[in-house]
Design an enzyme around this catalytic site. Structure first.
Site, short mmCIF file in Angstrom:
data_model
loop_
_atom_site.label_atom_id
_atom_site.label_comp_id
_atom_site.label_asym_id
_atom_site.label_seq_id
_atom_site.Cartn_x
_atom_site.Cartn_y
_atom_site.Cartn_z
N LYS A 58 10.69 18.60 -24.61
CA LYS A 58 11.20 19.08 -26.19
C LYS A 58 9.68 19.84 -26.62
CE LYS A 58 13.56 16.12 -27.90
NZ LYS A 58 13.76 14.51 -28.63
N ARG A 70 9.86 12.55 -32.89
CA ARG A 70 10.72 12.63 -31.88
C ARG A 70 10.12 12.21 -30.71
NH1 ARG A 70 12.81 18.76 -32.34
NH2 ARG A 70 14.60 17.91 -31.39
N GLY A 90 19.03 11.03 -25.27
CA GLY A 90 19.49 10.20 -26.04
C GLY A 90 19.13 8.89 -25.64
N MET A 134 15.71 7.90 -25.78
CA MET A 134 14.62 7.13 -26.33
C MET A 134 14.60 7.51 -27.83
SD MET A 134 11.66 7.91 -23.76
CE MET A 134 11.96 9.70 -23.65
N ARG A 141 16.61 23.69 -23.70
CA ARG A 141 16.08 23.04 -22.44
C ARG A 141 17.22 23.92 -21.43
NH1 ARG A 141 17.79 17.37 -24.11
NH2 ARG A 141 20.00 17.97 -24.60
N HIS A 154 32.44 0.30 5.61
CA HIS A 154 33.15 1.16 6.60
C HIS A 154 33.92 2.00 6.02
CE1 HIS A 154 36.56 1.83 9.46
NE2 HIS A 154 35.64 1.89 10.27
N ARG A 202 32.71 13.12 19.75
CA ARG A 202 32.70 11.66 20.32
C ARG A 202 33.95 11.55 21.15
NH1 ARG A 202 31.40 9.58 14.45
NH2 ARG A 202 32.77 11.34 14.19
N ARG A 211 29.29 13.98 23.77
CA ARG A 211 28.78 12.99 24.13
C ARG A 211 29.67 11.86 24.95
NH1 ARG A 211 27.40 8.48 19.70
NH2 ARG A 211 29.68 8.31 19.77
N GLU A 252 18.00 7.85 20.16
CA GLU A 252 18.30 7.03 19.22
C GLU A 252 17.68 5.79 19.47
OE1 GLU A 252 22.62 6.74 19.37
OE2 GLU A 252 22.54 7.05 21.58
N SER A 303 19.12 15.38 20.92
CA SER A 303 19.73 15.54 19.57
C SER A 303 19.56 13.95 18.99
CB SER A 303 21.21 15.38 19.86
OG SER A 303 22.18 15.29 18.32
N THR A 327 20.40 9.65 14.28
CA THR A 327 19.62 9.08 13.47
C THR A 327 20.54 7.85 12.72
OG1 THR A 327 20.41 10.65 11.61
CG2 THR A 327 18.14 11.23 12.54
N ASN A 328 21.60 7.60 12.90
CA ASN A 328 22.05 6.39 12.52
C ASN A 328 21.57 5.26 13.44
OD1 ASN A 328 23.69 8.00 10.97
ND2 ASN A 328 25.65 7.62 12.00
N ASP A 329 21.58 5.31 14.70
CA ASP A 329 21.21 4.08 15.69
C ASP A 329 19.75 4.05 15.44
OD1 ASP A 329 23.69 3.13 16.23
OD2 ASP A 329 23.70 3.84 18.26
N CYS A 379 22.36 14.40 14.71
CA CYS A 379 23.67 14.32 14.70
C CYS A 379 24.11 13.07 14.01
CB CYS A 379 24.42 14.52 16.02
SG CYS A 379 23.82 13.19 17.08
N TYR A 403 18.87 22.62 14.68
CA TYR A 403 19.92 22.63 13.91
C TYR A 403 20.28 21.29 13.27
CZ TYR A 403 22.11 20.19 17.82
OH TYR A 403 22.18 19.44 18.85
P1 ADP Z 1 17.19 13.60 -28.62
O1 ADP Z 1 16.02 13.71 -27.83
O2 ADP Z 1 18.10 12.35 -28.63
O3 ADP Z 1 18.06 14.75 -28.66
P2 ADP Z 1 15.72 14.77 -31.07
O4 ADP Z 1 14.56 14.46 -31.16
O5 ADP Z 1 16.39 16.03 -30.40
O6 ADP Z 1 16.75 13.55 -30.21
O7 ADP Z 1 16.65 14.54 -32.30
C1 ADP Z 1 17.96 14.69 -32.49
C2 ADP Z 1 18.48 15.54 -33.56
O8 ADP Z 1 17.99 15.11 -35.05
C3 ADP Z 1 18.11 16.98 -33.43
O9 ADP Z 1 19.16 17.63 -32.64
C4 ADP Z 1 18.24 17.38 -34.69
O10 ADP Z 1 19.48 17.92 -35.18
C5 ADP Z 1 17.62 16.41 -35.65
N1 ADP Z 1 16.24 16.90 -35.92
C6 ADP Z 1 15.17 16.45 -35.18
N2 ADP Z 1 14.07 16.89 -35.81
C7 ADP Z 1 14.43 17.41 -36.98
C8 ADP Z 1 13.76 18.11 -37.95
N3 ADP Z 1 12.32 18.54 -37.96
N4 ADP Z 1 14.58 19.11 -38.88
C9 ADP Z 1 15.82 18.90 -38.92
N5 ADP Z 1 16.46 17.82 -38.05
C10 ADP Z 1 15.84 17.44 -36.95
MG MG Z 2 24.38 6.02 18.59
MG MG Z 3 17.71 16.40 -28.78
#
Ligand code: ADP
Ligand code: MG
Ligand code: MG
Length: 917
Positions: A25, A94, A103, A105, A365, A481, A597, A653, A779, A798, A801-803, A865, A885
């Site tokens: 981020k 953040r 989501g 952390m 990202r 199995h 086989r 084989r 093997e 050949s 790798t299982n055995d 194999c 191969y």
């Molecule tokens: P996550 O990693 O869970 O996506 P973020 O740190 O991206 O968490 O925050 C989630 C949301 O919070 C962002 O998508 C944005 O909409 C809002 N947010 C974060 N920082 C700001 C900011 N400086 N101003 C306005 N909205 C923010």
């Molecule tokens: Mg075998």
């Molecule tokens: Mg985000």
């Protein structure tokens, strides 16, 4: 040590190459700032600070002054001050790790608000309702993340305010449940006065729960938040996520402090998320969702239903897309998306906020996408000139191709979920329930679609598994199995579905239904013949027939695979036992058969009778007589396989399993056989007992069979060479490779070679001589370390790798299910060694054998194999080990082709084969 990196006003101290330090981020924010995009300014505290904090439980000493300095710079930049009522600076705090962990952390918004700054914000914006809304959000978020007072404590107080608003509007709130109330009275409907009450109520809750007042001092808030973000690296869900995605605990998270912009300032403000291309199809258009008058978290929180960004995606009669409502901001977003794609040369996932009509970027990202989208995006980006073909080959995760190769459930069809199990083998299938392999085969032959439902499966069920459209088991894990065989067959399978109680007597299965908390809530009883649908990719079982859509191997898919084949040097073959397997394998682009086989060829009714006769015979003459009956069948199998393979090498084989695997166990079958062989039942039972072994895996099997009964291998070699001669006579080319299983010494191979040479001379004497290669499987650990000697006799190796894994690690694959998962979950082994090769142990033996084998015979042909031949990680290792191969099940050939190409390209470019994750 520098811990703090500022960004703002078109300049940034960091850039996108410093993800290790700034997190994904922070690196993205820095890069977007440098590109001149509208990003609220701020600063990033590096992952190194988090690491210090995790180790010492204290912030590093230099961090305090560095944050003060960065904060002062930020204040100057935006012309507002932290804690200043006349122009209060608010920030978000953040989290953001090196790899994206959506989501997992924590993030806190609107930090810096207190009684005074809230009032100041109200005055400055002339919008007291907005200021109070921001304040109540901040209290709830901060308390949850930094003070340990959970969200739901606040939800209740907010609902009380909602109920009062409802009453004032003349709605009887007491008759509605929480859901309905929240829908009738949205956040935006809560009045200024009520928000004032909510803030008071929230603070009271904090005082009650923590014994302390909610912090008023913005600096105290800031450090509390930074500490909480660092702590969140070690919260339970983050740890679980890291396990699942192989992210090291040592990386730590960065912490971004950024000036707030507000999407909740009224109807000209908004927030949303967007992808620069459709993440499920890859189509090139901006795709996403937004909400007017809202803050970031609202889009994902599910309280309000987000609206589509594109006008093309709104419901008929609606005009609530971003494109229609805020055309200017939409246009800016589209052009920013294009700019970022060009810059990063990959599809982007964007987070944005619009404040009073002006668009701000908050995150970018590389976007996660389905296998289908990955292929399309990679191919189209080559045509757009963004990346080259080799880069495109690196962009698609080979494992994700699985989704493309199997039929999937129609996403639009209505469905009733019955139970969940393990996603053992991908693909969707539907059919009538049958409880035995025989019935599966009978009904399938009659043209019915069936799902084989078993407590567990065993080798006797193979024919039924083959005949069924899909397999469902109540017990067993990912290496059971059922799971292993189904994956090999490319057949959908849900395994270990513990909600099922299978009753073979009654021919029913009782499915227990659970609520969200995992408590049983009654059950459904299904009978033989009832229709169910399984989704092996998700591990789901559905009632009735859910329609499926076929895999479409589109133009882009074959284009990408052609580029992969161009880049690749290592060959890919398939493990195929029948002419049909061989044809399937060719369809997936296999360049030969790496393992055919022969034992499966004996299970046909007529042949198994002759086989049993042979096994139970008392002398060589009787054995040869029985073998003579099998010869024509086996020859015919090889003729058909050779025809299918059109000159590609076919490694056959010779017989490998212990003989008692072919003998009957049930009384009725034994009686039948005794009659057929004209011996007494007692005598036959005695013979069967004699053949019993305590540890069949290490018993009388492999080439040990032919040391004592050379006539078995002699018959098989004759069948192979006569078939090869026949197909050659048809004008086709044939490349047979005769492979000896389970050899451990040179001397064994010398004896085997004598058998082969004798038969070969006899066959040649009768007509055209056929050429063939003679080789062995590696093997056993002894075979690997004495490979220099084995190479004196063998023309190819050949690696089985299982055995080799079983024997090197002393692990029985059939029994490891009870403890191996604990090894993997507990971090004792990084991965299941039967899925992904144990590079350090088994891999070392492979390397030793390669080196010693080549020392004796520099041109010895080397392949693999085992099932590992279809595992992308293992393929990479085999490429590095210098094998010629890999061979895998037909359905994994495509995956192996791509993985082999990636290994080649990555080695050339000097970097790891990377996917977009
Ligand atoms: P996550 O990693 O869970 O996506 P973020 O740190 O991206 O968490 O925050 C989630 C949301 O919070 C962002 O998508 C944005 O909409 C809002 N947010 C974060 N920082 C700001 C900011 N400086 N101003 C306005 N909205 C923010
Ligand atoms: Mg075998
Ligand atoms: Mg985000």
């Amino acid at each position: 040590m520098k811990y703090v990196y500022s960004f703002g006003e078109g300049k940034a101290e960091g850039d996108s190459k410093r993800k290790d330090l700034l997190g994904g981020k922070g690196a993205g924010l820095a890069e977007m700032t440098s590109l001149g995009l509208p990003v609220p300014p701020g600063f990033t505290i590096s992952t190194e600070a988090c690491t210090v904090f995790s180790q010492t439980r204290k912030m590093p000493a230099e961090l305090g002054p560095a944050v003060d300095e960065a904060l002062a710079r930020l204040e100057k930049n935006v012309g507002m001050r932290f804690g200043d009522p006349s122009a209060p600076l608010l920030v978000s705090v953040r989290s953001g790790a090196r790899a994206s962990m959506p989501g997992m952390m924590d993030t806190i918004l609107n930090l810096g608000l207190n009684e005074k700054t809230c009032e100041g914000l109200a005055k400055r914006t002339n919008n007291p309702r907005f200021a109070l809304d921001a304040y109540r959000r901040f209290i709830a978020m901060y308390s949850d993340v930094a003070l340990g007072v959970k969200r739901d404590n606040f939800e209740h107080a907010l609902d009380e305010a909602r109920a009062r608003v409802a009453k004032a509007k003349g709605i009887d709130g007491t008759r509605l449940n929480g859901e309905e109330l929240r829908r009738k009275v949205t956040d935006a409907d809560i009045t200024e006065d009520e928000l004032r009450n909510v803030v008071v109520a929230f603070k009271k809750i904090v005082k009650e729960k923590t014994g302390k007042d909610f912090p008023e001092d913005p600096k105290e808030q800031l450090w509390g938040a930074i500490g909480a973000v660092f702590e969140s690296w070690n919260n339970h869900r983050a740890i679980v996520y890291r396990r699942m995605h192989d992210i090291p605990d040592s990386w730590g998270t960065a912490c971004n402090v950024q000036a707030m912009v507000f999407g909740n300032m009224g109807d000209t403000s908004a927030t949303g998320v967007a992808f620069t291309r459709d993440p499920s199809t890859g189509e090139r258009l901006l795709y996403g969702e937004w909400l007017p008058n809202a803050q970031g978290e609202d889009v994902v929180a599910g309280i309000r239903t987000p609206l589509p960004i594109l006008a093309a995606n709104v419901k008929p009669g609606h005009t609530d897309s971003l494109e229609q409502k805020m055309p200017e901001a939409f246009k800016t977003l589209v052009s920013i998306g294009q700019k970022l794609e060009k810059h990063f040369r990959d599809m982007q996932d964007l987070e944005f906020t619009i404040q009073d009509g002006k668009l701000y970027m908050l995150q970018c990202r590389n976007a996660k996408r389905t296998g289908k989208a990955a292929v399309r995006v990679a191919v189209e980006m080559v045509k757009e000139g963004l990346i080259d073909k080799e880069e495109a080959v690196l962009r698609v995760d080979p494992a994700s191709l699985d989704q493309l190769l199997h039929p999937t459930l129609d996403p639009t069809a209505p469905k009733t979920l019955l139970a969940k199990g393990l996603s053992a083998s991908p693909g969707a299938a539907q059919g009538k329930i049958v409880f035995s392999a025989d019935e599966a085969e009978k009904r399938a032959n009659a043209g019915e679609a069936v799902i084989l439902v078993r407590v567990e499966t065993s080798p006797e069920d193979i024919h039924g598994m083959k005949a069924a459209r899909g397999i469902l088991t109540a017990r067993g894990g990912m290496t059971s199995h059922a799971a292993v065989v189904a994956r090999g067959m490319g057949k959908p399978c849900v395994a270990g579905c513990s909600a099922l109680a299978v009753n073979y007597q009654e021919q029913t299965v009782i499915v227990t239904q659970y609520d969200e908390g995992g408590r049983p809530q009654g059950s459904v009883t299904l009978k033989r013949g009832d229709v169910i649908t399984i989704d092996g990719g998700a591990g789901h079982v559905y009632q009735g027939a859910v329609p499926t859509v076929n895999a479409s191997l589109t133009g882009e898919f074959s284009e990408l695979m052609a580029w992969a084949d161009e880049a690749r040097k290592m060959k890919v073959r398939a493990n195929a036992d029948t002419p049909l397997d061989a044809r399937t394998a060719r369809g997936f682009g296999a360049e030969g058969i790496g393992l055919c086989r022969t034992e499966h060829m004996f299970f046909d009714e007529e042949r198994i009778r002759a086989m049993r006769e042979m096994i139970l015979a008392d002398d060589v003459a009787a054995r040869e007589k029985a073998l003579a009956k099998i010869l024509p069948h086996q020859r015919q199998d090889f003729v058909e396989i050779f025809r299918e393979m059109k000159g590609f090498p076919v490694t056959i084989r010779l017989l490998d399993p212990p003989l008692h695997e072919f003998l009957p166990t049930e009384k009725a079958h034994i009686e039948e056989l005794a009659k057929l062989m004209n011996v007494s039942v007692a005598r036959l039972e005695q013979r069967i007992k004699d053949l019993h072994e305590f540890n069949p895996m290490l018993g009388h099997r492999g080439c040990r069979l032919a040391i004592t009964y050379p006539e078995i291998y002699a018959m098989q070699v004759r069948a192979i060479l006569e078939a090869a001669a026949a197909v050659t006579a048809e004008g086709n080319s044939v490349t047979p490779e005769i492979m000896i299983p389970l050899a451990m010494t040179r001397e064994e191979l010398v004896r085997m070679r004598q058998i082969v040479d004798k038969v070969s001379a006899e066959v040649s004497a009768k007509g055209t001589p056929v050429s063939f290669a003679f080789g062995t499987m590696i093997e056993l650990p002894r075979a690997a370390v004495r490979a220099n000697e084995l190479a004196e006799v063998a023309e190819f190796f050949s690696f089985g790798t299982n055995d080799l894994t079983q024997c090197t690690m002393g692990l029985s694959r059939d029994d490891a299910g009870k403890f191996l998962p604990a090894y993997v979950e507990g971090g004792i082994l990084p991965k299941d060694p039967f899925v992904s090769i144990d590079i350090d142990g088994v891999g070392s033996l492979v390397k030793v054998a390669v080196e010693r084998g080549r020392a004796t015979k520099s041109n010895i042909k080397l392949g693999v194999c085992g099932e590992h031949g279809g595992d992308p990680e293992s393929v990479k290792f085999f490429h590095g080990a210098g094998l010629d191969y890999v061979s895998c099940s037909p359905f994994r050939v495509t995956i192996a082709r791509l993985a082999a190409a990636q290994a080649e390209v990555a080695a050339k470019k000097g970097r790891a084969g990377s996917t977009t994750a």
